[in-house]
Design a protein around this motif. Structure first.
Motif, PDB file in Angstrom:
ATOM      1  N   LEU A 103       0.791  -0.915   0.044  1.00 14.43           N
ATOM      2  CA  LEU A 103       0.092   0.200   0.137  1.00 14.43           C
ATOM      3  C   LEU A 103       0.803   1.268  -0.002  1.00 14.43           C
ATOM      4  CD1 LEU A 103      -2.829  -1.072   2.531  1.00 14.43           C
ATOM      5  CD2 LEU A 103      -2.991  -1.045  -0.024  1.00 14.43           C
ATOM      6  N   GLU A 104       1.765   1.313   0.709  1.00 14.08           N
ATOM      7  CA  GLU A 104       3.040   2.422   0.611  1.00 14.08           C
ATOM      8  C   GLU A 104       3.525   2.371  -0.837  1.00 14.08           C
ATOM      9  OE1 GLU A 104       5.910   1.260   3.411  1.00 14.08           O
ATOM     10  OE2 GLU A 104       4.774   1.296   5.397  1.00 14.08           O
ATOM     11  N   ALA A 105       3.622   1.207  -1.423  1.00 15.25           N
ATOM     12  CA  ALA A 105       4.106   1.711  -2.895  1.00 15.25           C
ATOM     13  C   ALA A 105       3.099   1.894  -3.961  1.00 15.25           C
ATOM     14  CB  ALA A 105       4.902   0.506  -2.953  1.00 15.25           C
ATOM     15  N   ASP A 106       1.740   2.132  -3.463  1.00 19.34           N
ATOM     16  CA  ASP A 106       0.540   2.191  -4.129  1.00 19.34           C
ATOM     17  C   ASP A 106       0.444   1.159  -5.191  1.00 19.34           C
ATOM     18  OD1 ASP A 106      -1.594   3.975  -4.887  1.00 19.34           O
ATOM     19  OD2 ASP A 106      -0.526   4.784  -6.330  1.00 19.34           O
ATOM     20  N   LEU A 107       0.268  -0.033  -4.858  1.00 20.81           N
ATOM     21  CA  LEU A 107       0.280  -1.274  -5.631  1.00 20.81           C
ATOM     22  C   LEU A 107      -1.393  -1.857  -5.257  1.00 20.81           C
ATOM     23  CD1 LEU A 107       3.627  -3.117  -5.039  1.00 20.81           C
ATOM     24  CD2 LEU A 107       3.060  -1.700  -7.192  1.00 20.81           C
ATOM     25  N   GLU A 108      -1.867  -2.515  -6.210  1.00 23.57           N
ATOM     26  CA  GLU A 108      -3.057  -3.135  -6.077  1.00 23.57           C
ATOM     27  C   GLU A 108      -2.587  -4.453  -5.098  1.00 23.57           C
ATOM     28  OE1 GLU A 108      -6.179  -6.054  -8.507  1.00 23.57           O
ATOM     29  OE2 GLU A 108      -4.640  -4.729  -9.581  1.00 23.57           O
ATOM     30  N   VAL A 109      -3.646  -4.702  -4.215  1.00 23.56           N
ATOM     31  CA  VAL A 109      -3.222  -5.804  -3.282  1.00 23.56           C
ATOM     32  C   VAL A 109      -4.658  -6.671  -3.470  1.00 23.56           C
ATOM     33  CG1 VAL A 109      -3.044  -6.388  -0.856  1.00 23.56           C
ATOM     34  CG2 VAL A 109      -1.953  -4.303  -1.780  1.00 23.56           C
TER      35      VAL A 109
END
Length: 320
Positions: A53-59
């Motif tokens: 989430l810190e890296a702005d990735l889809e999880v």
């Protein structure tokens, strides 16, 4: 390559960070659902989810990968490869087929040794002098897929499983990146695992972490270190209460203590084993914080009749 990274605990973070800094593109992260933790039992995201989430990735946090909707989402992401580090969930055959280069698992042993969930712990408990890490392609069997790369690491005399796993997580992250580089460059040939040298490393239970003082001192030392920090080695007091144990030290010159017998004094606490004594380090009385064994002993009313683990029974002590 486009990557779908699968991982859950903190040990997977060095690999995720290394992949984010690599020439590859991490497009999404697959991790276990939020779990209840702490005294308040509040829902807590996995360390990998927090970093993603810190890296702005889809999880993606599915309870199972058997869900057709989850598989459809992975197919839509269209990963070239799916690197896996301690994900903790089964990947069914239908999902295995989705990435073009497959699911590339980083496993913390030199396969085929120590297949399973706790390879580092079992390597220490078994007294191995060398272990390592492997990258391999996931298939339906338990850690049976063809190997892509390996590294080795010496097990140091005082290593806990936490110490060793930390070093392997760092070194393994570089191995994982190099493996994916080589796959993309088309210069890597998967090598089937040999049929000889297979050993299994199932997840350790709380009962596995119970110290059997009738075992040799070296076996006691290895079991405690192998179970540190998890699931946590322990023994019982004469009243049956549990006493958590941190790593011990061998005291080969003291041979007159019976297994489990305690001798406290001069700022140390010695316990007898099947061979010679060990010196306790930190202990964790039930409901209290960890403390130095000597500090615990001062308030524990120990005497020459105190025996630890007296209820374990020699008949339950097989498998040092």
């Amino acid at each position: 390559m486009r990557l779908l990274f699968a991982g859950t605990p903190a040990v997977a973070l060095p690999s995720l960070d290394a992949l984010l800094a690599s020439r590859h593109e991490v497009v999404a992260v697959l991790t276990r659902p939020d779990a209840r933790a702490g005294r308040g039992r509040t829902l807590t995201p996995s360390p990998v989810k927090e970093r993603a989430l810190e890296a702005d990735l889809e999880v993606l946090t599915p309870a199972t990968l058997k869900d057709p909707e989850v598989q459809a989402r992975i197919a839509a992401i269209a990963p070239d490869a799916a690197p896996v580090v301690a994900y903790g969930n089964l990947v069914p055959p239908a999902a295995l087929a989705l990435p073009r280069h497959g699911w590339v698992n980083l496993h913390f042993s030199v396969l085929p040794a120590w297949r399973g969930a706790a390879p580092v712990q079992h390597a220490i408990i078994a007294g191995d002098e060398v272990t390592g890490a492997s990258t391999f392609l996931l298939e339906a069997g338990l850690d049976t897929g063809p190997v892509l790369g390996t590294l080795t690491e010496t097990i140091r005399p005082l290593d806990t499983s936490g110490d060793l796993l930390g070093r392997l997580a760092g070194a393994g992250s570089d191995l994982l990146v190099k493996t994916l580089d080589a796959l993309e460059d088309g210069v890597l040939t998967p090598v089937p695992q040999p049929t000889d040298g297979v050993s299994l490393a199932p997840r350790l239970t709380t009962e596995d972490a119970r110290v059997r003082w009738q075992h040799p001192a070296m076996a006691v030392d290895r079991r405690v270190r192998g179970c540190t920090p998890a699931p946590g080695a322990w023994t019982t007091l004469p009243d049956g209460a549990r006493l958590g144990l941190g790593p011990v030290r061998l005291v080969p010159e003291v041979t007159d203590l019976a297994p489990g017998a305690v001798r406290a004094g001069r700022g140390e606490v010695l316990v007898g084993t099947g061979t010679h004594a060990v010196r306790l380090g930190e202990v964790r009385p039930a409901g209290k914080r960890a403390m130095a064994a000597a500090d615990w002993a001062r308030g524990a009313r120990l005497d020459e009749r105190t025996v630890l683990g007296a209820d374990s029974g020699a008949e339950r002590g097989a498998g040092a």
